[in-house]
Design a protein around this motif. Structure first.
Motif, PDB file in Angstrom:
ATOM      1  N   UNK A  37       0.825  -1.206   0.000  1.00  0.00           N
ATOM      2  CA  UNK A  37       0.000   0.000   0.000  1.00  0.00           C
ATOM      3  C   UNK A  37       0.858   1.254   0.000  1.00  0.00           C
ATOM      4  N   UNK A  38       0.347   2.291  -0.660  1.00  0.00           N
ATOM      5  CA  UNK A  38       1.011   3.584  -0.627  1.00  0.00           C
ATOM      6  C   UNK A  38       0.181   4.534   0.203  1.00  0.00           C
ATOM      7  N   UNK A  39       0.822   5.582   0.671  1.00  0.00           N
ATOM      8  CA  UNK A  39       0.191   6.515   1.590  1.00  0.00           C
ATOM      9  C   UNK A  39       0.564   7.928   1.199  1.00  0.00           C
ATOM     10  N   UNK A  40      -0.444   8.778   1.093  1.00  0.00           N
ATOM     11  CA  UNK A  40      -0.239  10.144   0.640  1.00  0.00           C
ATOM     12  C   UNK A  40      -0.772  11.111   1.693  1.00  0.00           C
ATOM     13  N   UNK A  41       0.085  11.979   2.199  1.00  0.00           N
ATOM     14  CA  UNK A  41      -0.383  12.999   3.126  1.00  0.00           C
ATOM     15  C   UNK A  41      -0.726  14.238   2.314  1.00  0.00           C
ATOM     16  N   UNK A  42      -1.997  14.633   2.397  1.00  0.00           N
ATOM     17  CA  UNK A  42      -2.468  15.813   1.678  1.00  0.00           C
ATOM     18  C   UNK A  42      -3.113  16.769   2.677  1.00  0.00           C
ATOM     19  N   UNK A  43      -3.284  17.996   2.226  1.00  0.00           N
ATOM     20  CA  UNK A  43      -3.903  19.024   3.070  1.00  0.00           C
ATOM     21  C   UNK A  43      -4.830  19.862   2.222  1.00  0.00           C
ATOM     22  N   UNK A  44      -5.762  20.536   2.893  1.00  0.00           N
ATOM     23  CA  UNK A  44      -6.593  21.468   2.151  1.00  0.00           C
ATOM     24  C   UNK A  44      -5.761  22.714   1.859  1.00  0.00           C
ATOM     25  N   UNK A  45      -6.254  23.526   0.957  1.00  0.00           N
ATOM     26  CA  UNK A  45      -5.482  24.696   0.511  1.00  0.00           C
ATOM     27  C   UNK A  45      -5.115  25.624   1.666  1.00  0.00           C
ATOM     28  N   UNK A  46      -5.982  25.721   2.663  1.00  0.00           N
ATOM     29  CA  UNK A  46      -5.718  26.589   3.819  1.00  0.00           C
ATOM     30  C   UNK A  46      -4.655  25.991   4.752  1.00  0.00           C
ATOM     31  N   UNK A  47      -4.370  24.702   4.586  1.00  0.00           N
ATOM     32  CA  UNK A  47      -3.366  24.059   5.430  1.00  0.00           C
ATOM     33  C   UNK A  47      -3.854  23.767   6.841  1.00  0.00           C
ATOM     34  N   UNK A  48      -5.165  23.751   7.031  1.00  0.00           N
ATOM     35  CA  UNK A  48      -5.731  23.506   8.364  1.00  0.00           C
ATOM     36  C   UNK A  48      -6.115  22.048   8.573  1.00  0.00           C
ATOM     37  N   UNK A  49      -6.463  21.362   7.496  1.00  0.00           N
ATOM     38  CA  UNK A  49      -6.910  19.972   7.587  1.00  0.00           C
ATOM     39  C   UNK A  49      -5.974  19.072   6.800  1.00  0.00           C
TER      40      UNK A  49
END
Length: 169
Positions: free
Chosen positions: A43-55
């Motif tokens: 499995x691969x894992x991707x850490x993403x965030x919303x544009x505001x960088x809050x979530x």
């Protein structure tokens, strides 16, 4: 870090197998490194965030599957998603690049990251994730992902991505 994963699996009575290998920093490395995952789906894992960088969201999915960030952001009801930086990875999951996985909760129990696991993983016999180091993989039943995340009261959801959109469990 790695030993904490094995200790937790023992405590939760999760059966597992350790597979040692050269360092793997990303899904593209698998083309250059031959690893016998003994029938398990890596499995691969991707850490993403919303544009505001809050979530922040950690998306886990089979290595050969592509994450459709537009579909995921629509389902989450958030702004445009983008990949988190290496600094944000360390701040939010307590690990370095190449070590991201659902098992990071062991290192960063107080994380505000929401874990999004592809529902397809539940239909697989066994999966492999890094045990918080990229020189090993731990093979176990995908049903035990719930046990691990529930142990830490983590915020998570299993989600199915398909051609028409995103479905929630």
């Amino acid at each position: 870090m790695e030993q904490k994963v094995y200790d937790l699996f023992d405590k939760l009575d999760i059966k597992y197998e350790i597979i040692k290998h050269p360092p793997v920093f990303g899904a593209s490395d698998r083309e250059n490194i031959i690893i016998d995952f003994k029938g398990a789906t890596c499995c691969k894992n991707l850490l993403v965030k919303d544009k505001a960088g809050k979530n922040f969201f950690l998306i886990s999915l089979p290595i050969d599957k592509k994450a459709n960030l537009k579909l995921i952001q629509a389902s989450l009801g958030c702004g445009r998603l983008e990949f988190a930086s290496e600094t944000e990875l360390e701040e939010n999951l307590g690990i370095k690049k190449g070590n991201a996985s659902v098992l990071n909760i062991i290192e960063k129990e107080d994380t505000k990251v929401k874990f999004i696991i592809d529902k397809e993983i539940l239909d697989i016999d066994s999966v492999c994730f890094h045990p918080n180091v990229n020189t090993a993989s731990i093979k176990f039943s995908p049903l035990d992902i719930k046990k691990v995340l529930d142990n830490f009261n983590a915020n998570y959801v299993f989600m199915e991505v398909w051609f028409g959109g995103v479905l929630w469990e």
